[in-house]
Design an enzyme around this catalytic site. Structure first.
Site, short mmCIF file in Angstrom:
data_model
loop_
_atom_site.label_atom_id
_atom_site.label_comp_id
_atom_site.label_asym_id
_atom_site.label_seq_id
_atom_site.Cartn_x
_atom_site.Cartn_y
_atom_site.Cartn_z
N GLU A 20 -0.32 18.83 -5.98
CA GLU A 20 -1.53 18.87 -6.81
C GLU A 20 -2.51 17.74 -6.46
O GLU A 20 -3.32 17.35 -7.29
CB GLU A 20 -1.13 18.78 -8.29
CG GLU A 20 -0.15 19.84 -8.76
CD GLU A 20 1.33 19.52 -8.44
OE1 GLU A 20 1.59 18.44 -7.87
OE2 GLU A 20 2.19 20.37 -8.75
N SER A 21 -2.45 17.20 -5.25
CA SER A 21 -3.36 16.19 -4.69
C SER A 21 -2.63 14.88 -4.34
O SER A 21 -1.77 14.91 -3.49
CB SER A 21 -4.61 15.97 -5.53
OG SER A 21 -5.35 17.18 -5.61
N HIS A 39 -2.70 0.18 -4.16
CA HIS A 39 -2.85 -1.00 -3.31
C HIS A 39 -2.70 -2.21 -4.22
O HIS A 39 -3.35 -2.27 -5.27
CB HIS A 39 -4.21 -1.01 -2.61
CG HIS A 39 -4.45 0.23 -1.81
ND1 HIS A 39 -3.80 0.48 -0.62
CD2 HIS A 39 -5.20 1.32 -2.05
CE1 HIS A 39 -4.16 1.66 -0.15
NE2 HIS A 39 -5.01 2.20 -1.01
N SER A 58 0.87 -1.18 0.00
CA SER A 58 0.00 0.00 0.00
C SER A 58 0.90 1.22 0.00
O SER A 58 1.93 1.21 0.69
CB SER A 58 -0.85 0.06 1.27
OG SER A 58 -2.10 -0.52 1.08
#
Lengths: 137, 137
Positions: free
Chosen positions: B64-65, B70, B57
């Site tokens: 920018e986010s 996963h 994970s």
């Protein structure tokens, strides 16, 4: 009818939130961590970031996948994702917790199944056999 | 036609990947960081985690986010999200990079607009006015 899937992913849009709160990265981090705990997730790490001039981005990595948030205080809007796997964690509990904490007047959600097992098997031409899996890494 | 939105979010399913690779958390982290760089994102932090007995994970927090992944090596499957904002970063570049690196034979994607500005304004009864926004936090 029960469908086997590896993960469940809620995409949530929070509208008309408390704007000041959306710019408080310490409080947003606290709420997101608490949301994960309420949902019975096990926290690996959280990373939060305050933007200039405003806005918060953050992620809570959990043993069971992740929670993320991005806020636009000037729009009173936050995009929040709740991605979980396993039967022990309920992402909707985390969603409900954040909805209350952000004081969102209107929310929209979509739950997307991630990793539909029948589809994985079909695409692999039934070569996938998780019970026999071994790895050298 | 151009629609104003705050973020763009690609949900990608990678099937029939290289299974050994899906369990190598150092390599997965390297690829995800490179994917963000290829897409011209600015990296804030990356956090990756190897599960017992297997599976990775991880998240790359970008200015920018975010990008998240996963993996389920036993299924040859990875769920990857590419969430970006602004005009400078192209999430499809990151998607294409990961598709190649994971050696995925079959991919499926959905692009979800996050924060549609017309909807935000409608729901706020036109009370939202980003240009006049001030905050005390």
């Amino acid at each position: 009818m029960k469908i086997e899937q590896l993960g469940r992913h809620i995409l949530a849009e929070f509208y008309n939130c408390d704007k000041e709160l959306l710019n408080d990265h310490k409080l947003i981090e606290k709420f997101m961590v608490e949301a994960a705990q309420e949902a019975k997730a096990t926290i690996v790490k959280s990373v939060f970031h305050l933007f200039n001039p405003w806005g918060v981005s953050g992620v809570v990595v959990i043993q069971e996948s992740h929670l993320t948030i991005h806020t636009w205080p000037e729009y009173g809007y936050a995009a929040v994702d709740f991605f979980t796997c396993g039967n022990e964690v309920n992402p909707w509990v985390a969603f409900q917790y954040m909805k209350e904490k952000l004081k969102s007047e209107i929310t929209e959600t979509t739950e997307v199944p991630r990793g539909l097992v029948d589809k994985i098997k079909l695409y692999s031409k039934n070569q996938v056999n998780p019970t026999n899996f071994k790895t050298s890494v």
